[in-house]
Design a protein around this motif. Structure first.
Motif, PDB file in Angstrom:
ATOM      1  N   CYS A  93       0.818  -1.230   0.000  1.00 52.17           N
ATOM      2  CA  CYS A  93       0.000   0.000   0.000  1.00 52.17           C
ATOM      3  C   CYS A  93       0.847   1.274   0.000  1.00 52.17           C
ATOM      4  O   CYS A  93       0.418   2.314   0.514  1.00 52.17           O
ATOM      5  CB  CYS A  93      -0.944   0.024   1.203  1.00 52.17           C
ATOM      6  SG  CYS A  93      -2.126  -1.333   1.266  1.00 52.17           S
ATOM      7  N   GLY A  94       2.070   1.180  -0.534  1.00 52.78           N
ATOM      8  CA  GLY A  94       2.917   2.373  -0.596  1.00 52.78           C
ATOM      9  C   GLY A  94       3.760   2.596   0.654  1.00 52.78           C
ATOM     10  O   GLY A  94       4.423   3.626   0.786  1.00 52.78           O
ATOM     11  N   SER A  95       3.733   1.620   1.572  1.00 58.01           N
ATOM     12  CA  SER A  95       4.590   1.667   2.775  1.00 58.01           C
ATOM     13  C   SER A  95       4.502   2.979   3.561  1.00 58.01           C
ATOM     14  O   SER A  95       5.488   3.464   4.091  1.00 58.01           O
ATOM     15  CB  SER A  95       6.060   1.398   2.406  1.00 58.01           C
ATOM     16  OG  SER A  95       6.173   0.151   1.770  1.00 58.01           O
ATOM     17  N   GLY A  96       3.316   3.566   3.584  1.00 59.52           N
ATOM     18  CA  GLY A  96       3.135   4.781   4.386  1.00 59.52           C
ATOM     19  C   GLY A  96       3.220   6.062   3.577  1.00 59.52           C
ATOM     20  O   GLY A  96       3.020   7.154   4.103  1.00 59.52           O
ATOM     21  N   LYS A  97       3.524   5.922   2.283  1.00 60.37           N
ATOM     22  CA  LYS A  97       3.666   7.108   1.439  1.00 60.37           C
ATOM     23  C   LYS A  97       2.407   7.418   0.629  1.00 60.37           C
ATOM     24  O   LYS A  97       2.356   8.402  -0.103  1.00 60.37           O
ATOM     25  CB  LYS A  97       4.846   6.918   0.476  1.00 60.37           C
ATOM     26  CG  LYS A  97       6.204   6.984   1.163  1.00 60.37           C
ATOM     27  CD  LYS A  97       6.372   8.369   1.721  1.00 60.37           C
ATOM     28  CE  LYS A  97       7.797   8.725   2.094  1.00 60.37           C
ATOM     29  NZ  LYS A  97       7.820  10.087   2.675  1.00 60.37           N
ATOM     30  N   ARG A  98       1.401   6.546   0.743  1.00 58.62           N
ATOM     31  CA  ARG A  98       0.152   6.771  -0.004  1.00 58.62           C
ATOM     32  C   ARG A  98      -1.021   6.853   0.961  1.00 58.62           C
ATOM     33  O   ARG A  98      -1.047   6.146   1.967  1.00 58.62           O
ATOM     34  CB  ARG A  98      -0.092   5.614  -0.974  1.00 58.62           C
ATOM     35  CG  ARG A  98       0.790   5.648  -2.211  1.00 58.62           C
ATOM     36  CD  ARG A  98       0.520   4.410  -3.019  1.00 58.62           C
ATOM     37  NE  ARG A  98       1.055   4.517  -4.377  1.00 58.62           N
ATOM     38  CZ  ARG A  98       0.488   3.961  -5.439  1.00 58.62           C
ATOM     39  NH1 ARG A  98      -0.633   3.260  -5.312  1.00 58.62           N
ATOM     40  NH2 ARG A  98       1.020   4.088  -6.634  1.00 58.62           N
ATOM     41  N   GLN A  99      -1.986   7.679   0.629  1.00 54.59           N
ATOM     42  CA  GLN A  99      -3.174   7.824   1.471  1.00 54.59           C
ATOM     43  C   GLN A  99      -3.968   6.522   1.506  1.00 54.59           C
ATOM     44  O   GLN A  99      -4.099   5.836   0.490  1.00 54.59           O
ATOM     45  CB  GLN A  99      -4.067   8.960   0.957  1.00 54.59           C
ATOM     46  CG  GLN A  99      -3.435  10.337   1.066  1.00 54.59           C
ATOM     47  CD  GLN A  99      -3.186  10.769   2.512  1.00 54.59           C
ATOM     48  OE1 GLN A  99      -3.806  10.253   3.454  1.00 54.59           O
ATOM     49  NE2 GLN A  99      -2.271  11.703   2.693  1.00 54.59           N
ATOM     50  N   LEU A 100      -4.504   6.204   2.683  1.00 55.17           N
ATOM     51  CA  LEU A 100      -5.238   4.958   2.870  1.00 55.17           C
ATOM     52  C   LEU A 100      -6.720   5.236   3.147  1.00 55.17           C
ATOM     53  O   LEU A 100      -7.078   6.306   3.638  1.00 55.17           O
ATOM     54  CB  LEU A 100      -4.630   4.164   4.029  1.00 55.17           C
ATOM     55  CG  LEU A 100      -3.135   3.856   3.887  1.00 55.17           C
ATOM     56  CD1 LEU A 100      -2.603   3.158   5.128  1.00 55.17           C
ATOM     57  CD2 LEU A 100      -2.857   3.004   2.644  1.00 55.17           C
ATOM     58  N   ASP A 119      -0.869   4.730  11.533  1.00 61.25           N
ATOM     59  CA  ASP A 119      -1.714   3.820  12.318  1.00 61.25           C
ATOM     60  C   ASP A 119      -2.227   2.650  11.486  1.00 61.25           C
ATOM     61  O   ASP A 119      -2.498   1.588  12.022  1.00 61.25           O
ATOM     62  CB  ASP A 119      -2.922   4.587  12.875  1.00 61.25           C
ATOM     63  CG  ASP A 119      -2.506   5.540  13.974  1.00 61.25           C
ATOM     64  OD1 ASP A 119      -2.296   5.071  15.092  1.00 61.25           O
ATOM     65  OD2 ASP A 119      -2.358   6.747  13.691  1.00 61.25           O
ATOM     66  N   LEU A 120      -2.395   2.870  10.187  1.00 64.17           N
ATOM     67  CA  LEU A 120      -3.088   1.884   9.358  1.00 64.17           C
ATOM     68  C   LEU A 120      -2.187   1.028   8.481  1.00 64.17           C
ATOM     69  O   LEU A 120      -2.613  -0.028   8.009  1.00 64.17           O
ATOM     70  CB  LEU A 120      -4.114   2.604   8.464  1.00 64.17           C
ATOM     71  CG  LEU A 120      -5.305   3.231   9.189  1.00 64.17           C
ATOM     72  CD1 LEU A 120      -6.201   3.962   8.191  1.00 64.17           C
ATOM     73  CD2 LEU A 120      -6.107   2.176   9.947  1.00 64.17           C
ATOM     74  N   ILE A 121      -0.945   1.457   8.250  1.00 62.65           N
ATOM     75  CA  ILE A 121      -0.142   0.790   7.221  1.00 62.65           C
ATOM     76  C   ILE A 121       0.110  -0.687   7.525  1.00 62.65           C
ATOM     77  O   ILE A 121       0.149  -1.513   6.606  1.00 62.65           O
ATOM     78  CB  ILE A 121       1.184   1.566   6.943  1.00 62.65           C
ATOM     79  CG1 ILE A 121       1.843   1.029   5.673  1.00 62.65           C
ATOM     80  CG2 ILE A 121       2.135   1.530   8.121  1.00 62.65           C
ATOM     81  CD1 ILE A 121       1.011   1.183   4.411  1.00 62.65           C
TER      82      ILE A 121
END
Ligand SMILES: [Cu+2]
Lengths: 175, 141
Positions: A54-61, A86-88
Motif C-alpha cells: 500500500c505504498g509503505s506509508g507514502k500513499r493515502q489509505l 496507524d493503518l499501514i
C-alpha cells in the motif's frame, strides 16, 4: 482559537483513550462510528495503480466497506496528523475502525481514534489508540511527539522558506 | 445495459452503479483553486483558508493529512499524485505549494462522493493570494 484550549482539548482526548471508544469532537456532520472494513491504498483501489504494501506509508489509505464503498481516512488522534502510520500495518486487511464518520456534503471523511485487527473467522486483535504518528515521530526525533509540529525539520524548512503566512517577507500581525 | 437486466438488478438490490465503477476511467481536467488542508477545511474547526491558516496547513500536510485543491467551481479535489510522484503522504512538492493559488492539469476519478485528482502538471502557481490574515490573524495561534 487559543493555545490553551487546543492543549486542553488534546489532553482530554488523550485521557479518554482508556475507554477504547471514540469521542465526539463537535464537528458538523460527525457521527461516532465503530465499523469493520478493509484498509486499502486509495490510489490502487481507485485508479488500479498499485504498489507493494500500500505504498509503505507514502500513499493515502482508506476504508473499503463490504458494500464496496470507499471512504478516505484523513486524520488520526494526534495533533495535525493523518492516519497512515496507524493503518499501514493493516494494508489489505480487515480492521475494526473506531472514530468519526464525517459526512460533509462536499466529501465524506473518516477520523480514526482506535483500531484493532478483525480477520474473518478469527479472534479480533487488541485495541490500540490511533496515536502512532506521534509515537513514531518521537522514536525518530528523540523529543516528545505531542508537540511534534513545533519541532519538525520539514515544517521549519517550509516556514523558513515562505514565512508563517506563506508569503516571503510578510510578517504576521501581533496577536 | 438491457432494461430487463437493470430491473432484475434493482429488484435484487444489486447496485447498478457497481458495474460502472469497476471500469473507472479518468477524466482529463484543468482545475484552478487554492491548495488547502482537507481536514481543517471540511471540519470547519477553524478558519482554514489562505495566509491565516498557512502554518497549520503546513503542519497538517507534513503530518500526512491529505491535501486538496478547493476549486473555483466550489468542489474539493483530493490530490493523490503530483507530477510523476505518486506519493500523497507529506509529499514535499505539495508541502512547498501549500495555500498557493494554482492551476493544474490532471486526471480526475470520482468515487463514492470524493474527487480524486492525479496532478500531471502544475501549470500555474501564483503563490499565496488569499490574504486572510488581515481579518483573522494567524489561526490557530
Ligand atoms: Cu489547520
Amino acid at each position: 482559537m487559543k493555545k490553551s484550549f487546543i492543549i486542553s482539548a488534546v489532553a482530554t482526548i488523550a485521557l479518554s483513550s482508556a475507554a477504547w471508544a471514540a469521542d465526539g469532537w463537535g464537528i458538523k456532520n460527525e457521527k461516532i462510528t465503530r465499523t469493520e472494513a478493509k484498509v486499502v491504498d486509495i490510489a490502487c483501489e481507485v485508479t488500479g495503480n498499485c504498489v507493494a504494501n500500500c505504498g509503505s506509508g507514502k500513499r493515502q489509505l482508506g476504508l473499503l466497506f463490504d458494500n464496496g464503498k470507499l471512504v478516505p481516512v484523513v486524520k488520526n488522534n494526534d495533533p495535525f496528523a493523518g492516519a497512515t502510520v496507524d493503518l499501514i500495518s493493516f494494508c489489505n486487511k480487515r480492521i475494526v475502525a473506531d472514530g468519526l464518520m464525517i459526512s460533509h456534503p462536499k466529501m465524506p471523511i473518516f477520523q480514526l481514534q482506535f483500531k484493532r485487527a478483525a480477520p474473518k473467522g478469527k479472534p479480533k486483535g487488541k485495541w490500540s489508540g490511533a496515536n502512532w504518528f506521534g509515537k513514531e515521530w518521537e522514536k525518530a526525533n528523540g523529543k516528545p511527539g505531542g508537540e511534534w509540529f513545533q519541532h519538525d525539520k520539514r515544517v521549519k524548512a517550509a516556514i523558513a522558506k515562505e514565512g508563517v503566512l506563506g508569503v516571503p517577507g510578510l510578517k504576521p500581525p501581533a496577536q | 445495459m438491457h432494461k430487463k437486466l437493470i430491473a432484475v438488478a434493482v429488484a435484487l438490490g444489486i447496485g447498478v452503479w457497481g458495474f460502472a465503477a469497476e471500469a473507472a476511467t479518468p477524466k482529463r481536467v484543468k482545475v484552478s483553486g487554492e491548495i488547502i488542508d482537507t481536514w481543517c477545511y471540511l471540519t470547519e474547526i477553524m478558519f482554514a483558508e489562505g495566509s491565516a491558516h498557512h502554518k497549520c496547513a503546513i503542519w497538517c500536510a507534513v503530518g500526512g493529512v491529505p491535501v486538496s485543491i478547493k476549486g473555483k467551481d466550489g468542489k474539493i479535489y483530493m490530490v493523490l499524485r503530483v507530477e510523476g510522484d505518486d506519493t500523497s503522504v507529506a509529499n514535499p512538492k505539495i508541502v512547498s505549494i501549500q495555500s498557493h493559488e494554482v492551476t493544474v492539469d490532471g486526471d480526475l476519478y470520482v468515487r463514492d462522493g470524493v474527487n480524486y485528482l492525479l496532478v500531471n502538471k502544475v501549470a500555474d502557481d501564483k503563490g499565496v493570494i488569499n490574504l486572510t490574515h488581515k481579518k483573522h490573524g494567524v489561526v490557530p495561534f
